[in-house]
Write an enzyme that holds these catalytic residues in place. Structure first.
Site, mmCIF file in Angstrom:
data_model
loop_
_atom_site.group_PDB
_atom_site.id
_atom_site.type_symbol
_atom_site.label_atom_id
_atom_site.label_comp_id
_atom_site.label_asym_id
_atom_site.label_seq_id
_atom_site.Cartn_x
_atom_site.Cartn_y
_atom_site.Cartn_z
ATOM 1 C CD GLU A 102 -3.095 0.738 0.106
ATOM 2 O OE1 GLU A 102 -2.465 1.601 -0.547
ATOM 3 O OE2 GLU A 102 -4.342 0.697 0.108
ATOM 4 C CG ASP A 103 -1.194 4.628 -1.429
ATOM 5 O OD1 ASP A 103 -1.842 4.034 -0.529
ATOM 6 O OD2 ASP A 103 -1.764 5.274 -2.336
ATOM 7 C CG ASP A 106 -5.872 8.895 6.087
ATOM 8 O OD1 ASP A 106 -5.199 9.523 6.907
ATOM 9 O OD2 ASP A 106 -6.905 9.364 5.567
ATOM 10 C CG PHE A 155 -4.003 15.367 1.344
ATOM 11 C CD1 PHE A 155 -4.883 14.372 1.746
ATOM 12 C CD2 PHE A 155 -3.675 15.471 0.001
ATOM 13 C CE1 PHE A 155 -5.429 13.485 0.822
ATOM 14 C CE2 PHE A 155 -4.229 14.589 -0.928
ATOM 15 C CZ PHE A 155 -5.100 13.602 -0.514
ATOM 16 N NE ARG A 168 -2.640 8.549 -9.199
ATOM 17 C CZ ARG A 168 -3.306 8.099 -8.131
ATOM 18 N NH1 ARG A 168 -2.641 7.644 -7.097
ATOM 19 N NH2 ARG A 168 -4.618 8.133 -8.093
HETATM 20 P P1 IMP Z 1 -7.760 4.906 4.356
HETATM 21 O O1 IMP Z 1 -8.831 3.982 3.907
HETATM 22 O O2 IMP Z 1 -8.333 6.116 5.027
HETATM 23 O O3 IMP Z 1 -6.705 4.246 5.214
HETATM 24 O O4 IMP Z 1 -7.034 5.516 3.109
HETATM 25 C C1 IMP Z 1 -6.895 4.807 1.963
HETATM 26 C C2 IMP Z 1 -6.474 5.587 0.762
HETATM 27 O O5 IMP Z 1 -6.757 7.007 0.856
HETATM 28 C C3 IMP Z 1 -4.990 5.516 0.551
HETATM 29 O O6 IMP Z 1 -4.612 4.271 -0.023
HETATM 30 C C4 IMP Z 1 -4.782 6.680 -0.372
HETATM 31 O O7 IMP Z 1 -5.110 6.319 -1.689
HETATM 32 C C5 IMP Z 1 -5.770 7.707 0.142
HETATM 33 N N1 IMP Z 1 -5.081 8.657 1.044
HETATM 34 C C6 IMP Z 1 -5.114 8.697 2.379
HETATM 35 N N2 IMP Z 1 -4.352 9.684 2.876
HETATM 36 C C7 IMP Z 1 -3.787 10.285 1.794
HETATM 37 C C8 IMP Z 1 -2.883 11.385 1.636
HETATM 38 O O8 IMP Z 1 -2.393 12.023 2.580
HETATM 39 N N3 IMP Z 1 -2.555 11.700 0.352
HETATM 40 C C9 IMP Z 1 -3.040 11.025 -0.727
HETATM 41 N N4 IMP Z 1 -3.888 9.995 -0.624
HETATM 42 C C10 IMP Z 1 -4.263 9.624 0.626
HETATM 43 MG MG MG Z 2 -4.405 3.730 -2.077
#
Ligand code: IMP
Ligand code: MG
Length: 179
Positions: A102-103, A106, A155, A168
């Site tokens: 994963e990237d 969050d 962010f 990206r």
């Molecule tokens: P989560 O489900 O909230 O854990 O977040 C999942 C997805 O939200 C990540 O895989 C990212 O694609 C996107 N995301 C969350 N935080 C960021 C950020 O700071 N920058 C860009 N994308 C984010």
């Molecule tokens: Mg993602």
């Protein structure tokens, strides 16, 4: 697609720091999966550069890659709990060592759902490696097994991460100020 109000702020993690950390993660995975086969699951689109770098840092005989794309409903800087699978794996992961790449984690909602879905398919092992971790934003109990860097509640863009599909391609990790 208009980003007129977005300013890139300072670099949080440099290209050199990323390179160094990815090499360390690669060594760790190489040691832990000695003698085993490994399937890396690249979660599109954000983990494309991380997966590409990480796979080349793993010194094992048998490393495979496959891709998934999941989406949270809605866009913008918040994530809803709902995801759906836009692109599924081609590989049957039953009995395999799987690492989801994963990237960023969050809220943890996306990975929580994804992990539950993949566990149903009965892999031998299932772990998660995330380039970035934002633990302060967590809404569910989700601890990635391997993390590149922990980041504060900003962010983030670059090295795969986007804002409205932009940035990206940046080789470093930065953050954006939205006005
Ligand atoms: P989560 O489900 O909230 O854990 O977040 C999942 C997805 O939200 C990540 O895989 C990212 O694609 C996107 N995301 C969350 N935080 C960021 C950020 O700071 N920058 C860009 N994308 C984010
Ligand atoms: Mg993602």
């Amino acid at each position: 697609m208009s980003n007129t109000n977005i300013n890139l702020s300072e670099i949080l993690i440099t290209e050199e720091q990323i390179k160094q950390r990815v090499a360390e993660l690669g060594e760790q995975l190489t040691a832990e999966y000695q003698g085993e086969e490994l399937l890396l699951v690249c979660v599109l689109k954000g983990s494309l550069p991380f997966t590409a770098d990480l796979m080349r840092a793993i010194r094992l005989e048998s490393v495979y890659i496959d891709f998934m794309q999941v989406s949270s409903y809605g866009s913008g800087t918040t994530t809803s709990g709902e995801i759906h699978i836009k692109k599924d794996l081609e590989t049957d992961i039953k009995g395999k060592n799987v690492i989801v790449v994963e990237d960023i984690v969050d809220t943890g909602l996306t990975l929580n759902r994804l992990k539950a879905e993949l566990l149903k398919r009965e892999p031998k092992t299932l772990k998660i490696v995330s380039m970035l971790d934002k633990p302060s934003r967590r809404k569910v109990d989700m601890v990635p097994d391997y993390v590149g860097f922990e980041v504060e509640d900003k962010f983030i863009v670059g090295y795969g991460l986007d804002v409205d599909q932009k940035y990206r391609h940046l080789p470093y990790i930065s953050w954006v100020k939205t006005e």
